[in-house]
Design a protein around this motif. Sequence first.
Motif, mmCIF file in Angstrom:
data_model
loop_
_atom_site.group_PDB
_atom_site.id
_atom_site.type_symbol
_atom_site.label_atom_id
_atom_site.label_comp_id
_atom_site.label_asym_id
_atom_site.label_seq_id
_atom_site.Cartn_x
_atom_site.Cartn_y
_atom_site.Cartn_z
ATOM 1 N N ARG A 68 0.823 -1.209 0.000
ATOM 2 C CA ARG A 68 0.000 0.000 0.000
ATOM 3 C C ARG A 68 0.855 1.256 0.000
ATOM 4 N N ILE A 69 1.882 1.287 0.850
ATOM 5 C CA ILE A 69 2.722 2.468 0.872
ATOM 6 C C ILE A 69 3.575 2.531 -0.377
ATOM 7 N N ALA A 70 3.958 1.387 -0.907
ATOM 8 C CA ALA A 70 4.733 1.392 -2.142
ATOM 9 C C ALA A 70 3.968 2.071 -3.250
ATOM 10 N N ALA A 71 2.679 1.953 -3.239
ATOM 11 C CA ALA A 71 1.867 2.538 -4.295
ATOM 12 C C ALA A 71 1.494 3.969 -4.018
ATOM 13 N N THR A 72 1.236 4.329 -2.770
ATOM 14 C CA THR A 72 0.755 5.675 -2.502
ATOM 15 C C THR A 72 1.378 6.338 -1.295
ATOM 16 N N VAL A 73 2.432 5.750 -0.751
ATOM 17 C CA VAL A 73 3.155 6.262 0.386
ATOM 18 C C VAL A 73 2.322 6.232 1.656
ATOM 19 N N ALA A 74 1.211 6.928 1.715
ATOM 20 C CA ALA A 74 0.473 7.030 2.964
ATOM 21 C C ALA A 74 -1.007 6.862 2.761
ATOM 22 N N LYS A 109 6.837 9.777 7.571
ATOM 23 C CA LYS A 109 8.175 9.836 8.158
ATOM 24 C C LYS A 109 9.178 9.082 7.282
ATOM 25 N N THR A 110 10.419 9.557 7.275
ATOM 26 C CA THR A 110 11.498 8.860 6.586
ATOM 27 C C THR A 110 12.651 8.638 7.559
ATOM 28 N N ASP A 111 13.457 7.605 7.281
ATOM 29 C CA ASP A 111 14.576 7.318 8.165
ATOM 30 C C ASP A 111 15.788 8.191 7.878
ATOM 31 N N LYS A 112 15.736 8.964 6.780
ATOM 32 C CA LYS A 112 16.802 9.899 6.445
ATOM 33 C C LYS A 112 16.161 11.253 6.171
ATOM 34 N N ALA A 113 16.608 12.283 6.875
ATOM 35 C CA ALA A 113 15.993 13.607 6.748
ATOM 36 C C ALA A 113 16.043 14.130 5.315
ATOM 37 N N ALA A 114 17.126 13.858 4.608
ATOM 38 C CA ALA A 114 17.272 14.369 3.238
ATOM 39 C C ALA A 114 16.253 13.771 2.291
ATOM 40 N N CYS A 115 15.688 12.619 2.661
ATOM 41 C CA CYS A 115 14.732 11.929 1.785
ATOM 42 C C CYS A 115 13.293 12.380 2.013
ATOM 43 N N ALA A 116 13.052 13.145 3.077
ATOM 44 C CA ALA A 116 11.688 13.565 3.393
ATOM 45 C C ALA A 116 11.024 14.342 2.258
ATOM 46 N N SER A 131 19.897 8.029 -3.289
ATOM 47 C CA SER A 131 19.952 7.118 -4.430
ATOM 48 C C SER A 131 20.002 5.661 -4.004
ATOM 49 N N GLY A 132 20.597 5.391 -2.848
ATOM 50 C CA GLY A 132 20.690 4.015 -2.364
ATOM 51 C C GLY A 132 19.454 3.523 -1.653
ATOM 52 N N GLY A 133 18.425 4.379 -1.539
ATOM 53 C CA GLY A 133 17.172 3.971 -0.911
ATOM 54 C C GLY A 133 16.959 4.577 0.463
ATOM 55 N N PHE A 134 15.741 4.415 0.966
ATOM 56 C CA PHE A 134 15.370 4.896 2.292
ATOM 57 C C PHE A 134 14.069 4.237 2.699
ATOM 58 N N ALA A 135 13.673 4.454 3.927
ATOM 59 C CA ALA A 135 12.432 3.853 4.431
ATOM 60 C C ALA A 135 11.403 4.934 4.696
ATOM 61 N N ILE A 136 10.146 4.638 4.368
ATOM 62 C CA ILE A 136 9.018 5.528 4.641
ATOM 63 C C ILE A 136 8.087 4.828 5.611
ATOM 64 N N THR A 137 7.674 5.554 6.649
ATOM 65 C CA THR A 137 6.671 5.031 7.576
ATOM 66 C C THR A 137 5.454 5.936 7.530
ATOM 67 N N ALA A 138 4.288 5.328 7.282
ATOM 68 C CA ALA A 138 3.029 6.082 7.217
ATOM 69 C C ALA A 138 1.882 5.134 7.441
ATOM 70 N N GLN A 139 0.823 5.648 8.047
ATOM 71 C CA GLN A 139 -0.372 4.852 8.307
ATOM 72 C C GLN A 139 -0.028 3.550 9.016
ATOM 73 N N GLY A 140 0.986 3.597 9.892
ATOM 74 C CA GLY A 140 1.342 2.436 10.672
ATOM 75 C C GLY A 140 2.136 1.381 9.936
ATOM 76 N N GLU A 141 2.548 1.659 8.717
ATOM 77 C CA GLU A 141 3.318 0.693 7.945
ATOM 78 C C GLU A 141 4.624 1.316 7.471
ATOM 79 N N THR A 142 5.628 0.465 7.297
ATOM 80 C CA THR A 142 6.916 0.918 6.799
ATOM 81 C C THR A 142 7.195 0.283 5.449
ATOM 82 N N GLN A 143 7.631 1.093 4.505
ATOM 83 C CA GLN A 143 7.942 0.610 3.160
ATOM 84 C C GLN A 143 9.376 0.954 2.817
ATOM 85 N N LYS A 144 10.069 0.005 2.214
ATOM 86 C CA LYS A 144 11.469 0.188 1.856
ATOM 87 C C LYS A 144 11.602 0.622 0.410
ATOM 88 N N ILE A 145 12.156 1.817 0.211
ATOM 89 C CA ILE A 145 12.538 2.279 -1.116
ATOM 90 C C ILE A 145 13.969 1.817 -1.339
#
Length: 261
Positions: free
Chosen positions: A8-14, A86-93, A172-186
């Motif tokens: 779900r987050i992979a498709a729409t983030v949140a 939320k992202t695990d890296k501030a630059a990726c927000a 460029s190497g990826g990051f993690a997004i957390t939204a709606q209680g789920e975490t998705q790995k970019i």
Amino acid sequence: MKRSSGARIAATVAVSTLSLALVTGCSTEESGGSKALGSESATPTQAAKARSAGELEKLLLAAGEVKGYKVATGDDTLPKSKSVVKTDKAACAPLAWAMAGLAPGDTDASVSNTVTADPSSDAASKPAEDLTEADIENAFSVNMTFVGLSSYEGDGAAQAVKAVSDGIAACSGGFAITAQGETQKITKVSSQQAPTGGDESVAFSVDSDMDGEGTATFNTQVVRQGSTVATYYTVDFAQMGTGKAAEVPSAVVDAQAAKLK
């Protein structure tokens, strides 16, 4: 098609309310291309004034303004604030915010909606026994673009575009997004050919892990016109199993740009 709740987050983030758990594993798309900035001569001045959220609402695309597309407010599908993405890296927000229809820069003046392609099909007029596999697949074909508008004082709009540009390189190497209680790995971020028009623009794609069932690729475009920044993030469910990323519709970008002139 095997279902994947984490997709779900992979498709729409949140956006959990879209029931994007229907989206499942896809093959990776190689995303070459490069970042492109528009007219560098159109440098904003410190005197630039931000539009209010109310003014931006009037500038968002509305029903009937893009032929072949339906426009919805996005109130039930898009996150209300950056605090829920939320992202695990501030630059990726700024990348995650742009993908969620939120302002990629520092401003409270932002609005968003969704623009969905209205597929032409005669399947609805066919009796059930005459439906083909293609008819059934097309019935579930949804091409949706999340459109966000945000406006800034001074050089804030240019700084917002720069934050996205910087984020593409830093993440460029990826990051993690957390939204709606789920975490998705970019897993990968790549620059793409930016759209023409506007004062400057940047585009990027992300590869997203689909719970270990493959990778899906999604495209985002960010365009500045004066003190206003428009963001576009497109999902095409029909292409999810093909390994291809949905192109951001030029008709949507052009129509929105025309309203911002």
